[in-house]
Every structure is written in C-alpha cells, then in structure tokens.
Design an enzyme around this catalytic site. Structure first.
Site, PDB file in Angstrom:
ATOM      1  N   GLU A  78       0.838  -1.209   0.000  1.00  0.00           N
ATOM      2  CA  GLU A  78       0.000   0.000   0.000  1.00  0.00           C
ATOM      3  C   GLU A  78       0.870   1.255   0.000  1.00  0.00           C
ATOM      4  O   GLU A  78       0.572   2.233  -0.666  1.00  0.00           O
ATOM      5  CB  GLU A  78      -0.960   0.014   1.198  1.00  0.00           C
ATOM      6  CG  GLU A  78      -1.850  -1.224   1.334  1.00  0.00           C
ATOM      7  CD  GLU A  78      -2.558  -1.646   0.067  1.00  0.00           C
ATOM      8  OE1 GLU A  78      -2.877  -0.767  -0.762  1.00  0.00           O
ATOM      9  OE2 GLU A  78      -2.782  -2.856  -0.115  1.00  0.00           O
ATOM     10  N   HIS A 109       2.243   2.018  -3.412  1.00  0.00           N
ATOM     11  CA  HIS A 109       1.252   2.598  -4.329  1.00  0.00           C
ATOM     12  C   HIS A 109       1.323   4.126  -4.351  1.00  0.00           C
ATOM     13  O   HIS A 109       0.844   4.742  -5.295  1.00  0.00           O
ATOM     14  CB  HIS A 109      -0.168   2.206  -3.893  1.00  0.00           C
ATOM     15  CG  HIS A 109      -0.687   0.954  -4.538  1.00  0.00           C
ATOM     16  ND1 HIS A 109      -0.558   0.682  -5.876  1.00  0.00           N
ATOM     17  CD2 HIS A 109      -1.397  -0.085  -4.024  1.00  0.00           C
ATOM     18  CE1 HIS A 109      -1.144  -0.482  -6.157  1.00  0.00           C
ATOM     19  NE2 HIS A 109      -1.661  -0.971  -5.049  1.00  0.00           N
TER      20      HIS A 109
HETATM   21  N1  B3K Z   1      -6.121  -1.262  -4.641  1.00  0.00           N
HETATM   22  C1  B3K Z   1      -6.755  -2.030  -3.600  1.00  0.00           C
HETATM   23  C2  B3K Z   1      -7.741  -3.002  -4.113  1.00  0.00           C
HETATM   24  C3  B3K Z   1      -9.093  -2.433  -4.331  1.00  0.00           C
HETATM   25  C4  B3K Z   1     -10.052  -3.538  -4.664  1.00  0.00           C
HETATM   26  C5  B3K Z   1     -11.387  -3.027  -5.083  1.00  0.00           C
HETATM   27  N2  B3K Z   1     -12.341  -4.082  -5.303  1.00  0.00           N
HETATM   28  C6  B3K Z   1      -5.754  -2.751  -2.767  1.00  0.00           C
HETATM   29  C7  B3K Z   1      -4.439  -2.967  -3.376  1.00  0.00           C
HETATM   30  O1  B3K Z   1      -4.275  -3.653  -4.373  1.00  0.00           O
HETATM   31  O2  B3K Z   1      -3.493  -2.407  -2.898  1.00  0.00           O
HETATM   32 ZN    ZN Z   2      -2.455  -2.861  -4.886  1.00  0.00          ZN
END
Ligand code: B3K
Ligand code: ZN
Length: 877
Positions: A302, A305
C-alpha cells in the site's frame, strides 16, 4: 431473474470526459440515521472533446439540491437514471454543487461510505465514490480535494481524510468538525474518510532529503498493543523505496486505519491507508509467522502505491495491472530483500501455480489487460495482480536491473500527476533499454498460460548439445489463436558432478544473466564445447510464467533436487517428482491397483530432511507436497477421490517410513528463546511445524503428546498454530475438540484469533455441511463481516475432501451463501462464485452438481451485476 443484462464496458470505447474536475470541496456531515454530503466541483471543459455533456456518476443519492453556477437545477434540467446524472454545461468553466443524503449505516456492500463496527470508513476503489456524491467517478479525472467532516464529538472524536489537517473546531449540539486538504491531484478512487473513537500511535520517518514525516496508526482501543509491527514495516518500506527506486514520501503525515469490516486486504488512499484489521494488526501472541510476513508485505504494498498508483495512476480500469502488477512486483522484491530471496520466490511461484494458473486454465481466464468487463471489481484477480507482477519481472529480466531503474525513473518523472496506460509504462522501458518490446506486450493482451515443451539431443563426437523449444498457448474465452510470446528462459547445464558446465552458444543468450530469450514458436539452441551429456536446469528462478515440460527421468529430477546451483530449481525438481508420483498413484488407485511411490522420491525426501547445508525454510518448502489446486491443474479430468487417496498415501508413506527423522527434527528444533520474527527463526518454526505434522501422521502417541504440550506451553501463535494444525490433521478427535474449545475459551475476545479459530474448524478433515451450518449459527459468525465469511466459507471450500463430498451438499451450501450475500455484499458474493468456476474439470457427476449450483445462483432474484457476470462466465462454454 434479471430483466435486463448489465452493460459491458470495452477498452476500445475509451474516451476522455467532456469536463475535467480541477478541485472538489466536500462536506460530509454524519448524523444518526443519515449522512448529508455537500460537494462543489470546479469544472473545466476538456477542449479535445466536442460534447458539452457533463456526466456524473451517483448511486443511492437522495437529492436535496443541485446547482450549476448560479442556477438551481430542477428535474427538467438533468437526466438521472441507472446511476448516471447528465446535464448540459455551456460554459468552459463552471461550478457544480450538489447536496445529497446517503445511508452509510445500512450500507452492507462495504463500498463508498459505510459503518464498520462503531466507526465510519470508506472504500472507493474502484467505483465507490459515486456512492458518496455525484462525480465523474473514473480514474482519469484527477482533482485536488478539500474535505470537511462534521460529526458528534463524543462518538467520533477522530475525523480523518486525505492530505493535511488544516482546520478543526466545535459546533453546536455536541458536534465538531475537521477540514483536510490534499494538495496532490488524485482520482476519486483514492478518496478516504474515517470517523470514530480510535486510539492512535505515532512514529516518525525522516526522508532522505531531510523531511520529517509523522506516521500515525489508528485502531480501536482494544487493539492498541497490535500496531508496532505495522509501523516498523512501514518505515522499512519507506526506506527501501528510497534506496531501490529513489522514491520519497510526499506529505508530512502518513496514516493507517484498521477496520474490521473490509472486502479485501487494504487500500492505498492518499495519505490515509485503510486496512482490513487482519492485514495490519499483529502481535506474537496472536499472529503466526506467515501472518507477520503477509502484514509486512501488505503494508509495503500500500505504501509503494503512493508512487505506483497514486502519483502515477491508471487512465481507465483496463489498466489496473499498471499499478497492481507493478506494485506486487515491488512488494515481492521488498520482501525478498528483507528475508530470503529463494524462499520468497518459491512461495510466490507456489501461489501463482495454485491460484493464477487454474484461473488462466478455465472459464475465468482473461488477459492481464482485459478487453472488457461488466463489473470491474471482478477483475481484481490473480491474473491482474500476480501474473501482472510476473510480466513486470520479465521486463526486469530482459532489460536488466540498471535499465529497469532508469525506466522506472523515467516513468515516474514523465507521468507524475497523470493517469496512464500499461503501454506508457512499457514505452519507458523501451526507451531506456533500446529494446523493442512490441512482441513482448502480448503478455498483456493474450490470456492463458503458455506451454513450453523442450527436448534435447547430445552428440558426443562433436560435443554439441541441442535444446529444442516449442511454445503454444491453449485457447481461452474469446481468444482461440495465440501468437508466440517472448519467453526469457534462465538456464544452466549440469555435469555429472552436479556443477554447471560452461555455456557457449550463438543463440540469443545473455551469459551475465544466464537468460536465453525465445520469441518464436520453435527455437533450436545449439551449445558447443559440451564435454558430457548434461542435465538441463531450465527456467531457473521461474524466469517466465509458463508450464514447462521436459522428459526428465525420476533420477534426473532427484539429481537436480540434490545438486542444482539454483535454489528455486532444486525445490521445483522435487515438486515435479511429487506431482508425478501422486498423479501416477492416482491412476493406479482409479484402476483399483495398489499404490507405491517411486523409491527415488522416497529417498530424496530423507536426504532433504537431513541436509544441514540447506536452510530450515528451504527444507520445509522442499518437504511440502503440492496442494490439490496444483494437482487438479495438472490433469485433464479431476477424479478428486483418487487424487486425495494418492496424496494421502504418499504422506502416510513418508510419515511412517521416516517417523524417527520427523521425531528427531521436531525435538531438535524446539527453542526456549523469546519470539522473534526473522527469516532464520521463522524457518526453524516452519520446519518444526512440518516435522511435527509428519510425525503425527505416523500415528505415534508421543507425537500427540508433544503437540498437546507445544500447544499448552506456546508463548507465540506460530508454535500454537503449528501444534493445532498437526493435531487437526490427525484423527485424535477428543484432543482436537479439547484444543479447539480451549482456544475459543481463551481468545474469544480477540477478533483475529476468532477468525483463525473459524478457519481451522472449517478446514478440519471430516467437516460436514451440517458442521458448517452450525458454525454459521455461532455467535462469533457474522454474514455481514467478510473476514468471517472467508474464514468459514472459503476455509470450507479449501477443505477439498469435505467440500467435494460426493453428494454435492457443499456446492449447494455455497450457492445458498452466495444468494444470501448477493443482496448484502455483491462484491464478496461474486468472489465466492469463483470457487465453483472449475466445475468442468471434474468428473461428470460432480461437474453437473457444481454447474447446477451455478444455475441456482444465476436464477437468483435481483441478481447483482457482480454475481451475474461471474456466474455467467463460469457457465459459458
Ligand atoms: N487497490 C486495492 C484493491 C481495491 C479492490 C477493489 N475491489 C488494494 C491494493 O491492491 O493495494
Ligand atoms: Zn495494490
């Protein structure tokens, strides 16, 4: 049954919106019974699009007022149907205002704003923001956000949103407010809001340019003792991203919130990550090593990201792997650097083969960059994530680490603050490396796992050795003919002494990386100066996500397992031996003949168990048999009873033949030292747990005693769960019951432990549908809580023997649960449908029962588009 099939969205139809949003000012006012949302969008015409239609998404919006610039809108001024509000906007710059009411307290979908226990939180990816207010809810619209939250001050003392806190104060009637400002333009899916009575813990991180960042984690007060590990992991991740990618954090505050009700692991909202409690809360007493490792990886994922996803985001949802494949690659590399690279690679590949390969081998197969979808939430898959990460890994292999870093620098610099495509990412890698990756990009567009079959030929007179490669890829839904992939094959040639022979070839082979690059359907590679007939070690480190076949003899596999210089391939050679043995024993069982595992395999197992030159963790992974997912994926027709009988027989043979080895390993690997989570120690515990499991399978009373003692004296959850796992896999029912009730008695107030307790029971051999139904009546179960549903239902579906009981009751139960969840939480319901999607691979009787469960699901009244899409894909030819 639905009256109208939901709409399919196609990549080829992508168009930019007619209006951008430059800024949104949001006020969210929480009241008991409803929430009022006022928003103000600063709109700007997109000059490249002729249309003047303003298109805003909005679901379950109780409209109080709408306004465009100075004009109050009446229903004649706009069209609002099926979640889309459209109106004409004549000016190039305009302000759109909306006041609406929503009902987060009854939002069980866990998308948008919802209540999780006593707190409020949000989940906006992919399309949840439209459940909060009217907005062009698409990732290519990036705006700065100002968010004001108002709520009761005593019930919700903590009010959070993205960015920096800029104001707060009290209001009449015991209420208060906080205002947050996020200076970085972001798509709406990264919006987050939290309100609750939470306790927090702070830490600090100084970035390499000397900026001081506050790290703050919020949890419900009873979990305050479970936050340190996540904070440490976060600091490690921040440091790693600076060192390896040159990426620094960009706000002064980074927050994490733990939520008990969450559809997935966690969410990377800008500056305010929201986590499933199970994916962030850790303590030695309640989390085993695997859980620690998983939490560290998710926290890092996370965080990463923030660059790969937030600063540079996706143009549209077809590009999901742009951020997910890349970020999984990044978090996997992080974990490899933190612990043991070979072990991490083994775990990654085992997971890929158990989940992504079967997905690619059935009706759910889709490209890493899909062409179409009905419900994007159905595409957060192993293919987009894990295969997507393998695709990035192959680029890394092909361009090399230095160019990969230069390419990622270029990518982040060129596209900072933009919403882009996987092609844009690849173009950066091409530019810095000078490589043409046009053909390589088929990995993004063609679904299915390529098959790579290899034959060899040695000519002693000319000392030449020849490898012939042939690649193919099976048809997948909507794609019958596939073009050849670019496949990097890392390889070595072993001489009789077990060492690598020198490699001379004029093929496209990179001596530095030992990688041969294949691009054609058939490739012949000639090696010269080969002094003896070698044993080839192919696809080292699993350099490409393909299914490789080479006609190894059992002896050659055993030789590789003992000698290969590549740790991954040693493991893989033994996996192939196990797989072969189990499959051929299953065939014997089917024919009613007796089963005997090959002695070369049985001997290899003893050698590995006693090989002190191997780390504990590597030994443990080498001694772990392939699971049913991998066995099922390797056969044309799944006769599950035969696979079960064969696998069990192999376990029993190894357990009884080597009971002394298992016993001595179990005893020798005990330790009194206080718990520490590191590669060394977790390897020790892993090997001890596995040895104990085997020893117990041999049926020795001493093993049961040891397990009971380990359980009773355990000072950490790893030892405790190792003891439990061994006991639950055996047949000492009284002991099982006593440990399980002791566990609940002791841990019933700890949510994470209760989830583990539910999972363990669902996975117990001999579990029945009635047993599961009883468990679902237990006060600890809550159908509205995804973790609980996953513990019990997915836990049961993973319990192969019980779930695939020949009467098909497991399938019927699953259909019932999906129907129930369809109304409550469509996203979760749709996930569960995948558990039936491989119905066609089973014997005719089971296949029929599984398909009929899918039919039942498809016939559900008011079927959500989520479940509709999955059930219909699963049933399609
Ligand atoms: N980006 C989110 C996932 C969201 C899922 C939506 N159904 C977590 C991740 O991949 O970091
Ligand atoms: Zn992700």
């Amino acid at each position: 049954m639905r009256t109208q099939d939901p709409k399919t969205i196609y990549l080829r139809e992508y168009q930019q919106p007619a209006f951008w949003v430059e800024h949104i000012s949001l006020t969210v006012s929480l009241f008991d019974g409803y929430t009022e949302v006022s928003s103000e969008l600063t709109l700007k015409k997109n000059s490249t699009v002729a249309s003047r239609e303003l298109v805003l998404n909005g679901i379950d919006q109780d409209i109080q007022s709408l306004q465009l610039d100075e004009k109050q809108l009446s229903s004649a001024d706009y069209h609002y149907a099926e979640g889309v509000l459209t109106l004409n906007c004549d000016s190039d710059e305009a302000i759109f205002r909306a006041v609406t009411r929503i009902d987060p307290q009854n939002n069980t979908s866990l998308e948008g704003l919802y209540q999780s226990g006593s707190m409020y939180c949000t989940q906006c990816e992919a399309e949840g923001f439209r459940k909060i207010t009217f907005y062009p809810d698409r990732p290519d619209v990036m705006a700065t956000f100002t968010t004001r939250i108002e709520a009761d001050a005593s019930k919700f003392p903590v009010l959070l949103s993205n960015g920096n806190p800029i104001d707060s104060g009290t209001l009449e009637g015991g209420r208060h407010f906080a205002v947050w400002e996020d200076p970085f333009p972001k798509p709406s899916y990264l919006f987050a809001l939290v309100a609750g009575d939470l306790s927090s813990k702070d830490d600090r991180f100084t970035t390499r340019s000397g900026r001081d960042v506050t790290l703050r984690i919020f949890v419900e007060p009873q979990n305050a003792h479970k936050v340190d590990f996540a904070l440490d992991s976060l600091k490690k991740a921040m440091q790693w991203d600076e060192a390896v990618y040159g990426r620094e954090y960009d706000l002064d505050l980074f927050m994490i919130v733990a939520s008990d009700f969450f559809n997935m692991g966690a969410m990377e909202n800008k500056g305010l990550n929201i986590f499933n409690s199970a994916a962030v809360l850790a303590s030695p007493d309640t989390s085993n090593d695997q859980r620690f490792e998983r939490i560290e990886g998710i926290v890092a994922h996370e965080y990463f990201h923030n660059w790969s996803g937030n600063r540079v985001t996706c143009r549209d949802w077809f590009q999901l792997s742009l951020k997910e494949g890349f970020t999984v690659f990044r978090d996997t590399e992080f974990s490899s650097d933190m612990h043991d690279r070979a072990v991490k690679r083994i775990e990654t590949v085992a997971g890929l083969r158990a989940v992504q390969f079967p997905e690619d081998n059935g009706p759910m197969a889709h490209p890493v960059r899909p062409d179409s979808y009905i419900e994007i939430n159905n595409f957060y898959t192993a293919t987009v994530y894990e295969k997507g990460a393998e695709v990035v890994r192959m680029i890394h292999t092909l361009v090399g680490p230095d160019d990969f870093r230069r390419g990622s620098d270029l990518y982040f610099e060129r596209f900072d603050g933009q919403a882009v495509t996987t092609d844009d990412f690849v173009a950066c890698m091409e530019q810095v490396s000078g490589l043409d990756l046009t053909q390589f990009k088929r990995w993004y567009t063609q679904a299915g796992t390529p098959r790579l079959s290899v034959t060899d030929d040695y000519d002693a007179d000319s000392q030449t050795y020849r490898l012939s490669f042939h690649q193919s890829c099976p048809a997948t839904p909507g794609q019958t003919d596939k073009l050849p992939f670019v496949i990097p094959v890392k390889l070595g040639l072993l001489g009789a002494d077990g060492n690598d022979l020198p490699i001379h070839t004029s093929a496209n082979y990179n001596a530095g990386t030992e990688v041969l690059t294949l691009a054609d359907e058939t490739t012949e590679v000639v090696f010269t100066g080969v002094s003896e007939r070698p044993v080839p070690s192919l696809l080292r480190d699993f350099s490409a996500p393909v299914k490789l076949s080479f006609g190894y003899s059992d002896e050659q596999l055993a030789f590789l397992a003992a000698n290969d210089a590549n740790g991954f391939n040693r493991w893989d050679a033994l996996q192939q031996l196990y797989l072969r043995a189990i499959l051929s024993m299953a065939t014997e069982h089917r024919a009613g003949r007796s089963m005997t595992p090959p002695s070369v395999l049985v001997e290899t197992v003893a050698n590995v168990a006693g090989d002190a030159s191997l780390s504990h963790a590597i030994r443990a992974s080498m001694l772990t048999l392939p699971g049913y997912a991998i066995l099922k994926d390797a056969v044309d027709v799944v006769y599950i009873d035969d696979l079960i009988a064969a696998r069990k027989h192999l376990v029993k043979t190894l357990a009884t033949r080597y009971r002394d080895i298992w016993r001595s390993l179990t005893e020798k690997l005990s330790s009194e030292a206080p718990y520490e989570f590191n590669a060394e120690e977790s390897g020790r515990r892993q090997l001890q747990g596995l040895s104990l499991w085997y020893w117990l399978k041999a049926g020795d009373q001493a093993a049961f005693d040891f397990a009971a003692q380990l359980y009773a004296s355990a000072t950490n959850q790893t030892d405790r769960s190792n003891a439990l796992r061994a006991v639950l896999a055996g047949d000492a029912e009284a002991l099982q019951q006593s440990l399980l009730s002791d566990f609940y008695e002791h841990w019933q107030s700890d949510t994470q432990m209760v989830e583990q307790w539910l999972t363990m029971q669902a996975g117990t051999p001999g579990m029945t549908v009635t047993g599961i139904e009883t468990l679902m009546q237990h006060p600890a179960f809550d159908i509205k809580n995804p973790n609980k549903v996953r513990s019990v239902i997915v836990g049961f579906a993973m319990n192969t023997e019980s779930f695939h009981d020949a009467r098909g009751e497991g399938y019927a139960l699953l259909a019932k649960v999906v129907q129930q969840l369809n109304a409550l939480n469509p996203q979760l319901a749709a996930r569960l449908v995948t558990l039936l999607s491989d119905w066609k691979r089973y014997d005719a009787d089971r296949g029929k029962m599984m398909a009929s469960a899918l039919e039942t699901i498809l016939a559900t009244e008011s079927l959500s588009s989520n479940v509709f899409e999955m059930a219909q894909r699963a049933l399609k030819d």
